[in-house]
Structures are given as C-alpha cells and as structure tokens.
Motif scaffolding. Structure first.
Motif, PDB file in Angstrom:
ATOM      1  N   GLY A  29       3.510 -36.007   3.843  1.00  6.19           N
ATOM      2  CA  GLY A  29       3.523 -35.818   5.297  1.00  6.19           C
ATOM      3  C   GLY A  29       2.130 -35.841   5.885  1.00  6.19           C
ATOM      4  N   LEU A  30       1.189 -35.196   5.203  1.00 10.35           N
ATOM      5  CA  LEU A  30      -0.198 -35.172   5.676  1.00 10.35           C
ATOM      6  C   LEU A  30      -0.799 -36.575   5.637  1.00 10.35           C
ATOM      7  CD1 LEU A  30      -2.584 -33.484   6.652  1.00 10.35           C
ATOM      8  CD2 LEU A  30      -3.186 -33.114   4.259  1.00 10.35           C
ATOM      9  N   PHE A  31      -0.540 -37.315   4.562  1.00 10.57           N
ATOM     10  CA  PHE A  31      -1.048 -38.680   4.463  1.00 10.57           C
ATOM     11  C   PHE A  31      -0.502 -39.540   5.597  1.00 10.57           C
ATOM     12  CE2 PHE A  31      -0.573 -43.076   3.060  1.00 10.57           C
ATOM     13  CZ  PHE A  31      -1.897 -43.396   2.786  1.00 10.57           C
ATOM     14  N   LYS A  32       0.794 -39.397   5.892  1.00 14.66           N
ATOM     15  CA  LYS A  32       1.410 -40.199   6.950  1.00 14.66           C
ATOM     16  C   LYS A  32       0.787 -39.877   8.307  1.00 14.66           C
ATOM     17  CE  LYS A  32       4.775 -41.105  10.101  1.00 14.66           C
ATOM     18  NZ  LYS A  32       4.655 -40.675  11.493  1.00 14.66           N
ATOM     19  N   GLU A  33       0.545 -38.601   8.574  1.00 15.05           N
ATOM     20  CA  GLU A  33      -0.054 -38.221   9.859  1.00 15.05           C
ATOM     21  C   GLU A  33      -1.519 -38.666   9.942  1.00 15.05           C
ATOM     22  OE1 GLU A  33       1.663 -37.380  12.432  1.00 15.05           O
ATOM     23  OE2 GLU A  33       3.425 -37.406  11.147  1.00 15.05           O
ATOM     24  N   LEU A  34      -2.243 -38.595   8.844  1.00 21.72           N
ATOM     25  CA  LEU A  34      -3.627 -39.096   8.842  1.00 21.72           C
ATOM     26  C   LEU A  34      -3.641 -40.610   9.042  1.00 21.72           C
ATOM     27  CD1 LEU A  34      -5.205 -36.945   5.999  1.00 21.72           C
ATOM     28  CD2 LEU A  34      -5.632 -36.778   8.460  1.00 21.72           C
ATOM     29  N   TYR A  35      -2.669 -41.286   8.463  1.00 20.17           N
ATOM     30  CA  TYR A  35      -2.555 -42.731   8.656  1.00 20.17           C
ATOM     31  C   TYR A  35      -2.258 -43.043  10.129  1.00 20.17           C
ATOM     32  CZ  TYR A  35      -1.000 -47.553   8.045  1.00 20.17           C
ATOM     33  OH  TYR A  35      -0.857 -48.915   8.149  1.00 20.17           O
ATOM     34  N   ASP A  36      -1.397 -42.254  10.755  1.00 20.11           N
ATOM     35  CA  ASP A  36      -1.080 -42.448  12.175  1.00 20.11           C
ATOM     36  C   ASP A  36      -2.261 -42.145  13.087  1.00 20.11           C
ATOM     37  OD1 ASP A  36       1.481 -43.245  11.649  1.00 20.11           O
ATOM     38  OD2 ASP A  36       2.414 -41.336  12.215  1.00 20.11           O
ATOM     39  N   SER A  37      -3.211 -41.328  12.622  1.00 20.78           N
ATOM     40  CA  SER A  37      -4.340 -40.944  13.476  1.00 20.78           C
ATOM     41  C   SER A  37      -5.448 -41.993  13.503  1.00 20.78           C
ATOM     42  CB  SER A  37      -4.919 -39.605  13.019  1.00 20.78           C
ATOM     43  OG  SER A  37      -5.545 -39.741  11.760  1.00 20.78           O
ATOM     44  N   ARG A  38      -5.309 -43.053  12.710  1.00 15.61           N
ATOM     45  CA  ARG A  38      -6.329 -44.103  12.709  1.00 15.61           C
ATOM     46  C   ARG A  38      -6.342 -44.811  14.067  1.00 15.61           C
ATOM     47  NH1 ARG A  38      -1.843 -46.488  11.793  1.00 15.61           N
ATOM     48  NH2 ARG A  38      -1.505 -48.713  11.727  1.00 15.61           N
ATOM     49  N   LYS A  39      -7.357 -45.584  14.289  1.00 21.54           N
ATOM     50  CA  LYS A  39      -7.464 -46.323  15.542  1.00 21.54           C
ATOM     51  C   LYS A  39      -6.293 -47.302  15.661  1.00 21.54           C
ATOM     52  CE  LYS A  39     -10.691 -48.954  18.313  1.00 21.54           C
ATOM     53  NZ  LYS A  39     -12.028 -49.526  18.411  1.00 21.54           N
ATOM     54  N   GLY A  40      -5.612 -47.258  16.783  1.00 19.56           N
ATOM     55  CA  GLY A  40      -4.457 -48.107  17.007  1.00 19.56           C
ATOM     56  C   GLY A  40      -3.150 -47.502  16.529  1.00 19.56           C
ATOM     57  N   GLY A  41      -3.211 -46.312  15.908  1.00 12.14           N
ATOM     58  CA  GLY A  41      -1.993 -45.645  15.440  1.00 12.14           C
ATOM     59  C   GLY A  41      -1.389 -44.794  16.542  1.00 12.14           C
ATOM     60  N   SER A  42      -0.304 -44.131  16.219  1.00  4.46           N
ATOM     61  CA  SER A  42       0.394 -43.316  17.220  1.00  4.46           C
ATOM     62  C   SER A  42      -0.236 -41.940  17.402  1.00  4.46           C
ATOM     63  CB  SER A  42       1.865 -43.165  16.833  1.00  4.46           C
ATOM     64  OG  SER A  42       1.983 -42.514  15.580  1.00  4.46           O
ATOM     65  N   GLY A  43      -1.182 -41.576  16.560  1.00  7.30           N
ATOM     66  CA  GLY A  43      -1.866 -40.289  16.682  1.00  7.30           C
ATOM     67  C   GLY A  43      -1.274 -39.238  15.760  1.00  7.30           C
ATOM     68  N   PHE A  44      -2.092 -38.264  15.436  1.00  8.41           N
ATOM     69  CA  PHE A  44      -1.675 -37.160  14.570  1.00  8.41           C
ATOM     70  C   PHE A  44      -0.696 -36.291  15.348  1.00  8.41           C
ATOM     71  CE2 PHE A  44      -1.882 -33.190  12.334  1.00  8.41           C
ATOM     72  CZ  PHE A  44      -2.146 -33.527  11.017  1.00  8.41           C
ATOM     73  N   ASP A  45       0.475 -36.026  14.772  1.00  2.00           N
ATOM     74  CA  ASP A  45       1.496 -35.227  15.436  1.00  2.00           C
ATOM     75  C   ASP A  45       1.806 -34.008  14.560  1.00  2.00           C
ATOM     76  OD1 ASP A  45       3.438 -34.389  17.191  1.00  2.00           O
ATOM     77  OD2 ASP A  45       4.905 -35.909  16.618  1.00  2.00           O
ATOM     78  N   THR A  46       1.309 -32.842  14.987  1.00  2.00           N
ATOM     79  CA  THR A  46       1.486 -31.614  14.212  1.00  2.00           C
ATOM     80  C   THR A  46       2.953 -31.249  14.016  1.00  2.00           C
ATOM     81  OG1 THR A  46      -0.668 -30.840  14.948  1.00  2.00           O
ATOM     82  CG2 THR A  46       0.814 -29.194  14.038  1.00  2.00           C
ATOM     83  N   PRO A  47       3.816 -31.341  15.047  1.00  2.00           N
ATOM     84  CA  PRO A  47       5.230 -31.034  14.798  1.00  2.00           C
ATOM     85  C   PRO A  47       5.871 -31.930  13.724  1.00  2.00           C
ATOM     86  CG  PRO A  47       4.803 -30.986  17.143  1.00  2.00           C
ATOM     87  CD  PRO A  47       3.561 -31.518  16.475  1.00  2.00           C
ATOM     88  N   ASP A  48       5.487 -33.193  13.672  1.00  2.00           N
ATOM     89  CA  ASP A  48       5.995 -34.061  12.607  1.00  2.00           C
ATOM     90  C   ASP A  48       5.595 -33.525  11.244  1.00  2.00           C
ATOM     91  OD1 ASP A  48       7.170 -35.776  14.404  1.00  2.00           O
ATOM     92  OD2 ASP A  48       5.725 -37.413  14.124  1.00  2.00           O
ATOM     93  N   LEU A  49       4.345 -33.103  11.112  1.00  2.00           N
ATOM     94  CA  LEU A  49       3.865 -32.556   9.851  1.00  2.00           C
ATOM     95  C   LEU A  49       4.605 -31.270   9.500  1.00  2.00           C
ATOM     96  CD1 LEU A  49       1.956 -32.658   7.446  1.00  2.00           C
ATOM     97  CD2 LEU A  49       0.233 -31.520   8.858  1.00  2.00           C
ATOM     98  N   LEU A  50       4.869 -30.437  10.492  1.00  2.00           N
ATOM     99  CA  LEU A  50       5.575 -29.184  10.241  1.00  2.00           C
ATOM    100  C   LEU A  50       7.014 -29.439   9.784  1.00  2.00           C
ATOM    101  CD1 LEU A  50       4.270 -26.965  13.168  1.00  2.00           C
ATOM    102  CD2 LEU A  50       3.629 -26.882  10.757  1.00  2.00           C
ATOM    103  N   PHE A  51       7.679 -30.424  10.368  1.00  2.00           N
ATOM    104  CA  PHE A  51       9.041 -30.739   9.932  1.00  2.00           C
ATOM    105  C   PHE A  51       9.038 -31.341   8.533  1.00  2.00           C
ATOM    106  CE2 PHE A  51      10.393 -29.802  14.144  1.00  2.00           C
ATOM    107  CZ  PHE A  51      11.742 -29.535  14.052  1.00  2.00           C
ATOM    108  N   THR A  52       8.041 -32.143   8.215  1.00  2.00           N
ATOM    109  CA  THR A  52       7.935 -32.685   6.860  1.00  2.00           C
ATOM    110  C   THR A  52       7.682 -31.555   5.861  1.00  2.00           C
ATOM    111  OG1 THR A  52       7.020 -34.726   7.778  1.00  2.00           O
ATOM    112  CG2 THR A  52       6.778 -34.406   5.408  1.00  2.00           C
ATOM    113  N   ALA A  53       6.819 -30.613   6.233  1.00  2.00           N
ATOM    114  CA  ALA A  53       6.531 -29.470   5.356  1.00  2.00           C
ATOM    115  C   ALA A  53       7.774 -28.594   5.173  1.00  2.00           C
ATOM    116  CB  ALA A  53       5.381 -28.652   5.929  1.00  2.00           C
ATOM    117  N   ALA A  54       8.555 -28.406   6.249  1.00  2.00           N
ATOM    118  CA  ALA A  54       9.798 -27.631   6.126  1.00  2.00           C
ATOM    119  C   ALA A  54      10.775 -28.329   5.177  1.00  2.00           C
ATOM    120  CB  ALA A  54      10.433 -27.439   7.497  1.00  2.00           C
ATOM    121  N   GLY A  55      10.850 -29.645   5.267  1.00  2.00           N
ATOM    122  CA  GLY A  55      11.686 -30.397   4.329  1.00  2.00           C
ATOM    123  C   GLY A  55      11.171 -30.268   2.906  1.00  2.00           C
ATOM    124  N   ALA A  56       9.856 -30.245   2.744  1.00  2.00           N
ATOM    125  CA  ALA A  56       9.271 -30.087   1.406  1.00  2.00           C
ATOM    126  C   ALA A  56       9.603 -28.714   0.831  1.00  2.00           C
ATOM    127  CB  ALA A  56       7.758 -30.295   1.466  1.00  2.00           C
TER     128      ALA A  56
END
Length: 128
Positions: A83-110
């Motif tokens: 989840g962290l890798f995916k959000e860091l990938y999204d935060s690159r230039k041209g990406g959708s940006g780092f989304d903390t709630p997405d990371l929290l839901f991925t962590a809850a699933g983990a």
C-alpha cells in the motif's frame, strides 16, 4: 484427500472477496458510495488488495519456513508495504497524489489478512 493450508487460504480469499463484492454491489449508482456512508468503492478495493497481498505473502512465507511468528510479521509488512509503495508511486509527478485514506484502508486490509494468516496457519489441537 487431505486439504492443505493453501486450499484453506483459497477458500478464505474467495469468501472474503465475495463478501466485499456483495457490499460493493449495493452501492448506489448516483453517488458511487457503499451503504451511503461516504466511502467510495476505491477504498474497498484498497482493503481487498491489502487483505489479499498480506494473506498470500504470509501463507507462502509460512509454507516455506514453517515459522508462524515470522510469517505473521511478513504478512503485515507485505500488505502495508504494498500500500505504501502504491501511494508513493501515485505521488510522483503526473500521478494522482498520495492519498492517506487509501493507505489506511490498505493497512486495515493487511491487518485482516495478517489475522487470517494466523488463523489458517496456527497449530491445530488434536482431539482425543
């Protein structure tokens, strides 16, 4: 024929995903939220991905090492790390940006996946 732990893993993944699909299919089309709670379908996908990644990693690690404690730690680290890798990938230039709630839901699933890894792989007590 005796069932392996991998067979049990597949059953749990299928049941979990079917439950998630049932919840997601109840979403209202006009506002794209599940149960009108304001939680978009994307969050449920993050939850399912965190669960699947951590269960798969934990069960495969346990099959390779037979060490329950280390496989639980590996399951948690894999799910949250993905989840962290995916959000860091999204935060690159041209990406959708780092989304903390997405990371929290991925962590809850983990967390759920880690718990299910423990349930699947814990030693069974023998009945007399």
């Amino acid at each position: 024929m005796k069932e392996s732990k991998f067979d049990n893993f597949i059953k749990v993944v299928v049941i979990t995903n079917l439950l998630l699909l049932m919840f997601m299919s109840s979403a209202k089309a006009q506002d794209n939220t599940v149960f009108n709670l304001g939680i978009g379908d994307d969050k449920y996908m993050h939850f399912a991905a965190g669960t699947g990644v951590s269960m798969l990693a934990g069960c495969l690690f346990h099959d390779a090492t037979r060490d329950l404690n280390r496989s639980i730690k590996f399951a948690a680290a894999s799910g949250i790390g993905a989840g962290l890798f995916k959000e860091l990938y999204d935060s690159r230039k041209g990406g959708s940006g780092f989304d903390t709630p997405d990371l929290l839901f991925t962590a809850a699933g983990a967390v759920l996946g880690t718990y299910l890894t423990h349930i699947i792989n814990k030693p069974r007590k023998r009945r007399r």
